[in-house]
Design a protein around this motif. Sequence first.
Motif, PDB file in Angstrom:
ATOM      1  N   THR A 107     -64.149  18.737  92.415  1.00  0.00           N
ATOM      2  CA  THR A 107     -62.879  18.466  93.088  1.00  0.00           C
ATOM      3  C   THR A 107     -62.002  17.543  92.240  1.00  0.00           C
ATOM      4  O   THR A 107     -60.791  17.766  92.134  1.00  0.00           O
ATOM      5  CB  THR A 107     -63.136  17.820  94.480  1.00  0.00           C
ATOM      6  N   ASP A 108     -62.601  16.541  91.652  1.00  0.00           N
ATOM      7  CA  ASP A 108     -61.871  15.486  90.914  1.00  0.00           C
ATOM      8  C   ASP A 108     -62.153  15.621  89.426  1.00  0.00           C
ATOM      9  O   ASP A 108     -63.040  14.999  88.914  1.00  0.00           O
ATOM     10  CB  ASP A 108     -62.320  14.124  91.460  1.00  0.00           C
ATOM     11  N   ASN A 109     -61.412  16.446  88.671  1.00  0.00           N
ATOM     12  CA  ASN A 109     -60.217  17.137  89.087  1.00  0.00           C
ATOM     13  C   ASN A 109     -60.219  18.569  88.563  1.00  0.00           C
ATOM     14  O   ASN A 109     -59.258  19.310  88.692  1.00  0.00           O
ATOM     15  CB  ASN A 109     -59.004  16.314  88.589  1.00  0.00           C
ATOM     16  N   GLU A 142     -58.477  10.835  80.157  1.00  0.00           N
ATOM     17  CA  GLU A 142     -58.714   9.398  80.380  1.00  0.00           C
ATOM     18  C   GLU A 142     -58.272   8.906  81.759  1.00  0.00           C
ATOM     19  O   GLU A 142     -58.130   7.706  81.959  1.00  0.00           O
ATOM     20  CB  GLU A 142     -57.979   8.566  79.312  1.00  0.00           C
ATOM     21  N   GLU A 143     -58.042   9.824  82.686  1.00  0.00           N
ATOM     22  CA  GLU A 143     -57.527   9.364  83.993  1.00  0.00           C
ATOM     23  C   GLU A 143     -58.493   8.414  84.670  1.00  0.00           C
ATOM     24  O   GLU A 143     -58.093   7.403  85.247  1.00  0.00           O
ATOM     25  CB  GLU A 143     -57.245  10.568  84.909  1.00  0.00           C
ATOM     26  N   GLU A 144     -59.787   8.746  84.583  1.00  0.00           N
ATOM     27  CA  GLU A 144     -60.773   7.932  85.305  1.00  0.00           C
ATOM     28  C   GLU A 144     -60.975   6.551  84.672  1.00  0.00           C
ATOM     29  O   GLU A 144     -61.676   5.709  85.221  1.00  0.00           O
ATOM     30  CB  GLU A 144     -62.123   8.669  85.385  1.00  0.00           C
ATOM     31  N   SER A 169     -52.451  18.497  91.723  1.00  0.00           N
ATOM     32  CA  SER A 169     -53.452  18.601  92.777  1.00  0.00           C
ATOM     33  C   SER A 169     -54.615  17.707  92.380  1.00  0.00           C
ATOM     34  O   SER A 169     -55.508  18.118  91.637  1.00  0.00           O
ATOM     35  CB  SER A 169     -53.900  20.058  92.954  1.00  0.00           C
ATOM     36  N   ASP A 170     -54.564  16.463  92.821  1.00  0.00           N
ATOM     37  CA  ASP A 170     -55.623  15.496  92.500  1.00  0.00           C
ATOM     38  C   ASP A 170     -55.718  14.459  93.611  1.00  0.00           C
ATOM     39  O   ASP A 170     -56.131  13.336  93.391  1.00  0.00           O
ATOM     40  CB  ASP A 170     -55.320  14.827  91.147  1.00  0.00           C
ATOM     41  N   THR A 171     -55.282  14.874  94.801  1.00  0.00           N
ATOM     42  CA  THR A 171     -55.298  13.949  95.933  1.00  0.00           C
ATOM     43  C   THR A 171     -56.102  14.580  97.078  1.00  0.00           C
ATOM     44  O   THR A 171     -56.647  15.675  96.936  1.00  0.00           O
ATOM     45  CB  THR A 171     -53.852  13.652  96.389  1.00  0.00           C
ATOM     46  N   CYS A 318     -57.475  -4.591  93.792  1.00  0.00           N
ATOM     47  CA  CYS A 318     -56.507  -4.516  94.888  1.00  0.00           C
ATOM     48  C   CYS A 318     -55.863  -3.141  94.860  1.00  0.00           C
ATOM     49  O   CYS A 318     -55.543  -2.623  93.790  1.00  0.00           O
ATOM     50  CB  CYS A 318     -55.397  -5.546  94.694  1.00  0.00           C
ATOM     51  N   ARG A 319     -55.701  -2.522  96.030  1.00  0.00           N
ATOM     52  CA  ARG A 319     -54.849  -1.330  96.149  1.00  0.00           C
ATOM     53  C   ARG A 319     -53.475  -1.847  96.561  1.00  0.00           C
ATOM     54  O   ARG A 319     -53.367  -2.663  97.493  1.00  0.00           O
ATOM     55  CB  ARG A 319     -55.382  -0.383  97.220  1.00  0.00           C
ATOM     56  N   LEU A 320     -52.457  -1.367  95.885  1.00  0.00           N
ATOM     57  CA  LEU A 320     -51.105  -1.885  96.114  1.00  0.00           C
ATOM     58  C   LEU A 320     -50.204  -0.803  96.684  1.00  0.00           C
ATOM     59  O   LEU A 320     -50.491   0.392  96.568  1.00  0.00           O
ATOM     60  CB  LEU A 320     -50.531  -2.411  94.790  1.00  0.00           C
ATOM     61  N   ARG A 386     -49.413   9.580 102.730  1.00  0.00           N
ATOM     62  CA  ARG A 386     -49.417   8.911 101.434  1.00  0.00           C
ATOM     63  C   ARG A 386     -50.880   8.722 101.070  1.00  0.00           C
ATOM     64  O   ARG A 386     -51.676   8.263 101.902  1.00  0.00           O
ATOM     65  CB  ARG A 386     -48.700   7.563 101.521  1.00  0.00           C
ATOM     66  N   GLU A 387     -51.238   9.074  99.851  1.00  0.00           N
ATOM     67  CA  GLU A 387     -52.637   8.998  99.430  1.00  0.00           C
ATOM     68  C   GLU A 387     -53.056   7.530  99.273  1.00  0.00           C
ATOM     69  O   GLU A 387     -52.306   6.746  98.706  1.00  0.00           O
ATOM     70  CB  GLU A 387     -52.777   9.753  98.101  1.00  0.00           C
ATOM     71  N   GLY A 388     -54.257   7.221  99.775  1.00  0.00           N
ATOM     72  CA  GLY A 388     -54.762   5.855  99.619  1.00  0.00           C
ATOM     73  C   GLY A 388     -55.273   5.579  98.219  1.00  0.00           C
ATOM     74  O   GLY A 388     -55.307   4.435  97.767  1.00  0.00           O
ATOM     75  N   GLY A 389     -55.698   6.632  97.504  1.00  0.00           N
ATOM     76  CA  GLY A 389     -56.184   6.485  96.135  1.00  0.00           C
ATOM     77  C   GLY A 389     -55.023   6.326  95.164  1.00  0.00           C
ATOM     78  O   GLY A 389     -53.853   6.285  95.564  1.00  0.00           O
ATOM     79  N   SER A 390     -55.377   6.232  93.882  1.00  0.00           N
ATOM     80  CA  SER A 390     -54.354   5.934  92.869  1.00  0.00           C
ATOM     81  C   SER A 390     -54.401   6.921  91.711  1.00  0.00           C
ATOM     82  O   SER A 390     -55.475   7.352  91.291  1.00  0.00           O
ATOM     83  CB  SER A 390     -54.589   4.529  92.305  1.00  0.00           C
ATOM     84  N   ILE A 391     -53.226   7.305  91.246  1.00  0.00           N
ATOM     85  CA  ILE A 391     -53.096   8.020  89.959  1.00  0.00           C
ATOM     86  C   ILE A 391     -51.921   7.316  89.277  1.00  0.00           C
ATOM     87  O   ILE A 391     -50.780   7.768  89.360  1.00  0.00           O
ATOM     88  CB  ILE A 391     -52.790   9.529  90.147  1.00  0.00           C
ATOM     89  N   ILE A 417     -66.079  12.871  96.002  1.00  0.00           N
ATOM     90  CA  ILE A 417     -65.595  12.531  94.662  1.00  0.00           C
ATOM     91  C   ILE A 417     -66.128  11.143  94.285  1.00  0.00           C
ATOM     92  O   ILE A 417     -66.308  10.290  95.150  1.00  0.00           O
ATOM     93  CB  ILE A 417     -64.048  12.622  94.532  1.00  0.00           C
ATOM     94  N   HIS A 418     -66.432  10.969  93.035  1.00  0.00           N
ATOM     95  CA  HIS A 418     -66.998   9.725  92.461  1.00  0.00           C
ATOM     96  C   HIS A 418     -68.399   9.427  92.998  1.00  0.00           C
ATOM     97  O   HIS A 418     -68.907   8.316  92.820  1.00  0.00           O
ATOM     98  CB  HIS A 418     -66.108   8.498  92.746  1.00  0.00           C
ATOM     99  N   SER A 419     -69.024  10.364  93.645  1.00  0.00           N
ATOM    100  CA  SER A 419     -70.258  10.091  94.375  1.00  0.00           C
ATOM    101  C   SER A 419     -71.258  11.207  94.057  1.00  0.00           C
ATOM    102  O   SER A 419     -70.868  12.242  93.524  1.00  0.00           O
ATOM    103  CB  SER A 419     -69.833  10.072  95.847  1.00  0.00           C
TER     104      SER A 419
HETATM  105  N1  BES Z   1     -58.367  11.874  92.060  1.00  0.00           N
HETATM  106  C1  BES Z   1     -58.455  10.443  92.127  1.00  0.00           C
HETATM  107  C2  BES Z   1     -57.352   9.861  93.020  1.00  0.00           C
HETATM  108  C3  BES Z   1     -57.753   9.967  94.460  1.00  0.00           C
HETATM  109  C4  BES Z   1     -58.573   8.999  94.998  1.00  0.00           C
HETATM  110  C5  BES Z   1     -57.385  11.017  95.242  1.00  0.00           C
HETATM  111  C6  BES Z   1     -58.983   9.082  96.304  1.00  0.00           C
HETATM  112  C7  BES Z   1     -57.824  11.121  96.551  1.00  0.00           C
HETATM  113  C8  BES Z   1     -58.607  10.147  97.089  1.00  0.00           C
HETATM  114  C9  BES Z   1     -58.387   9.852  90.741  1.00  0.00           C
HETATM  115  O1  BES Z   1     -59.159  10.598  89.835  1.00  0.00           O
HETATM  116  C10 BES Z   1     -58.996   8.480  90.770  1.00  0.00           C
HETATM  117  O2  BES Z   1     -60.164   8.377  90.995  1.00  0.00           O
HETATM  118  N2  BES Z   1     -58.203   7.424  90.539  1.00  0.00           N
HETATM  119  C11 BES Z   1     -58.709   6.085  90.435  1.00  0.00           C
HETATM  120  C12 BES Z   1     -57.769   5.232  89.649  1.00  0.00           C
HETATM  121  C13 BES Z   1     -58.096   5.134  88.182  1.00  0.00           C
HETATM  122  C14 BES Z   1     -57.092   4.242  87.494  1.00  0.00           C
HETATM  123  C15 BES Z   1     -59.496   4.654  87.915  1.00  0.00           C
HETATM  124  C16 BES Z   1     -58.838   5.452  91.794  1.00  0.00           C
HETATM  125  O3  BES Z   1     -58.087   5.771  92.721  1.00  0.00           O
HETATM  126  O4  BES Z   1     -59.732   4.589  91.927  1.00  0.00           O
END
Ligand code: BES
Length: 445
Positions: A107-109, A142-144, A169-171, A318-320, A386-391, A417-419
Amino acid sequence: MNQLDQLAALLRFPSISAQAEHAADVSECADWLVDKLSGMGLDVNVKKYSTPKHPIVVAKSEKIEGKPTVLIYGHYDVQPVDPIELWTSAPFEPEIRDGKIFARGATDNKGQFFAHILGVEALLKENAGQLPVNVIFLLEGEEEIGSGSLYGFMKEHKEELACDVILVSDTGMAGMDAPTFSYGLRGMACAEIFVKGPSADLHSGSFGGAVKNPITALCELVNSFHDEHGKVAVAGFYDDVAPIAAWEKSMWSTVPGMSAKDLEELTGAKEVVTEDGFTAAECIYARPTLEINGMGGGYQGEGSKTIIPSNAFAKISCRLVPNQNPDVIMGLLKAHVEKHAPKGVEVKFVPGHTGDAYACDPHSEYGQAAQQALEAVFGNKPVLIREGGSIPIIAEMKKVLGADAMMLGMGLPDARIHSPNENFSVELFLKGIELSQSLLRRLGQ
Ligand code: BES
Ligand code: ZN
């Protein structure tokens, strides 16, 4: 190879950007994408650019005047796999179970951006090599790890990347029947805190009571970050936070899967606890947070060991939200840590990476086209969140390229994702291919 087999081939690359031993895998994954994009029958300019870290792949269709240019962004790097023992099948040996393809990056990504590549391929086949719009694929490795190379690359290649709108499409997606349009992302500010006590671990009987324990000191400091109302207690933290509009509050009150009960079931948390005065959806989509991501120090082995450890550390992030400036927040965090540093230990604050939050108008012309495409493919009106995660690169794209993003996420709540056991629904992958075609056709009209 059929579409699913191609996805499986892409998922076989262990393109973990964070781990130096995988640098060659990341680069080979980029080569595979270059081959795919070049062989698609698209009269394209496909390039693999090397950077100080991982390659960036750019593919452009032949420019048609009078048609909008859509930049499709994705990332082919993935997160590390640990804890590996919790995976049911190996992370880089994709396996289909219960209608889902399991692999790191499914899924990611990789699955999500690859659906767009296949959507464009289908459009090319259908119309003898002609696309309804101009397309630029921008795929980074290098997104991650914070998109370090892409910031400079975008500025240097501003002309090459000039576009009218960005498609990503990454949310997240609220549910299989809840197509989701995200019109915002949270930003971030990461840091580490190091606490130094005695010069070596000490016998806690000989010295306990007289020498400050650095883990205790760190806990006191960590405890000072929040108040009893679930608010971040760092002075000035909320000063610039953009308020949530009334229409957003009402819209978010009906997003599927966001009730306290749903979130408890999904996460296994005993009880959902939010900042006073805000619902869970509001807190995730549009309120800033401060999280402790990890802590360490002292004896971690079997049995007991009576020591005063010599040091301790914590990783925080921090998430901003819109209007908060990550550099200002970093300054506030540092000041807070210095002010609340307990007596008897040395406390060091080390700033990490930052990224701006992002928000755009979901009712813009492009936003509406995206929502129509979602409805056409999924048969339901999309939810707007609004997505809680970050890009973080999306806010930078707005600054450098001047284009807003249509974020059509397909990350289901249980995609992990990430898990361990990350997965992507096969049905969703196929719908994603359709969605890409439907949207690009609409934008071409
Ligand atoms: N695809 C994610 C963004 C995301 C997170 C979408 C949660 C939907 C839900 C992206 O790959 C990601 O993991 N971004 C990181 C930020 C990055 C600077 C390490 C994140 O949100 O922690
Ligand atoms: Zn990620």
